[in-house]
Enzyme design. Sequence first.
Site, PDB file in Angstrom:
ATOM      1  N   LYS A 143       9.162  10.677  -0.263  1.00 32.45           N
ATOM      2  CA  LYS A 143       8.179  10.081   0.866  1.00 32.45           C
ATOM      3  C   LYS A 143       9.299   9.541   1.621  1.00 32.45           C
ATOM      4  CE  LYS A 143       6.483   6.297   0.777  1.00 32.45           C
ATOM      5  NZ  LYS A 143       5.822   4.934   0.541  1.00 32.45           N
ATOM      6  N   LEU A 165       0.820  -1.131  -0.043  1.00 33.27           N
ATOM      7  CA  LEU A 165       0.227   0.150   0.026  1.00 33.27           C
ATOM      8  C   LEU A 165       0.729   1.116  -0.091  1.00 33.27           C
ATOM      9  CD1 LEU A 165      -2.478  -1.295   2.560  1.00 33.27           C
ATOM     10  CD2 LEU A 165      -2.915  -1.239   0.106  1.00 33.27           C
ATOM     11  N   PRO A 166       0.244   2.206  -0.447  1.00 29.84           N
ATOM     12  CA  PRO A 166       1.134   3.487  -0.632  1.00 29.84           C
ATOM     13  C   PRO A 166       1.578   4.432   0.676  1.00 29.84           C
ATOM     14  CG  PRO A 166      -0.962   3.751  -1.976  1.00 29.84           C
ATOM     15  CD  PRO A 166      -1.153   2.479  -0.988  1.00 29.84           C
ATOM     16  N   LYS A 176      14.980  -0.556   6.020  1.00 28.91           N
ATOM     17  CA  LYS A 176      14.643  -0.128   4.574  1.00 28.91           C
ATOM     18  C   LYS A 176      14.792   1.579   4.780  1.00 28.91           C
ATOM     19  CE  LYS A 176      12.860   0.710   0.565  1.00 28.91           C
ATOM     20  NZ  LYS A 176      11.347   0.104   0.500  1.00 28.91           N
ATOM     21  N   THR A 187       6.316   0.574   2.283  1.00 31.32           N
ATOM     22  CA  THR A 187       7.203   1.255   3.247  1.00 31.32           C
ATOM     23  C   THR A 187       6.481   2.513   3.872  1.00 31.32           C
ATOM     24  OG1 THR A 187       9.123   0.760   1.392  1.00 31.32           O
ATOM     25  CG2 THR A 187       9.301   2.785   2.705  1.00 31.32           C
TER      26      THR A 187
END
Length: 339
Positions: free
Chosen positions: A288, A102-103, A213, A137
Amino acid sequence: MRTILATASPLRRIFPLRQGARRCFSTSQNLQATWGFIGLGRMGYPMARNLRSKLPADDILFVQDINKAATSQFLEENPTGVRVAESAREVAEKAEIVVTSLPEPQHVSGVYRQMLEPATLLKEGMTQERLFIDCSTIDIKTSRSVAELARSTGQGTFVDAPMSGGVVGAQAGTLTFMIGAAPEDVERVTRVLSMMGRKVIHLGPQGSGLAGKLANNYLLALNNIATAEAMNMGIRWGLDPKALAGMLNISTGRCWPSEVNNPVPGVIEGSPASRGYEGGFGVALANKDLKLAIQAAKEAGVKLALGDTAKALYDEVEKADNCKGRDFSVVYRYLGGKE
């Protein structure tokens, strides 16, 4: 840290099932019969496709996305063993392992609340806990809150598994997953992720995959700016771009943006810079991830010297007409680099 090379071949059942018997969670011998995948975006779509291709034909994959065109296309392209769910809750009710891609943090939080509330997911016939694997992420805080919701309601195990490799890696099934999971869950999670990627790196307990990450992408964002500045600097001093890049890549300045994703057009054949900065890792996504890393660092009391400056630059690049929507190496163009 454990790095596991993921196998590309599908897992196979060893013990046959009685006709008419319902298959449940996998043991070391069995695959589960029902799967779920939520989020058919640029990364999720090819990941779900690879997952479906590695599953036995009689297993069912439930897919869901708010973009109905994406789910319709997925079903059309993968008609065998695929069902389109109307909601995230339906996926959780019917699937025994659920993968999400998902974003943004709010999307992850919202989807998991839909799946886990009310806390009435059935466990009848299951030999292991329902497993949720989130490949998004997002920030560590949101991920841990979702993990606690799954744990406190007793409805499953939640693992963070952000990936590296981009859209190309998702399409080719060569992604690297960084996972945060309890040691006893690593093997099971790896068996699932092996059908969508090449490597699985266990970094520690839940939240550790995202920590790794975000640290990596923070460094990547800074290296990208530094590489663009250094290349612009050398070219304006009269150096040949390819000669300069070649020197950097056998010297201490070597990094992924200099060697693989060089920001100067023509230096690396087939790179985003050589294609008008099309494709690749979008500047908005890079920004982001940088913002998420800065946020997590500040929450942990980590002093940053360069993060806010880099964020301000990416904010400007995102707004520039000739840079918006391009690969993040377009920073070179924004800085006035010779193309």
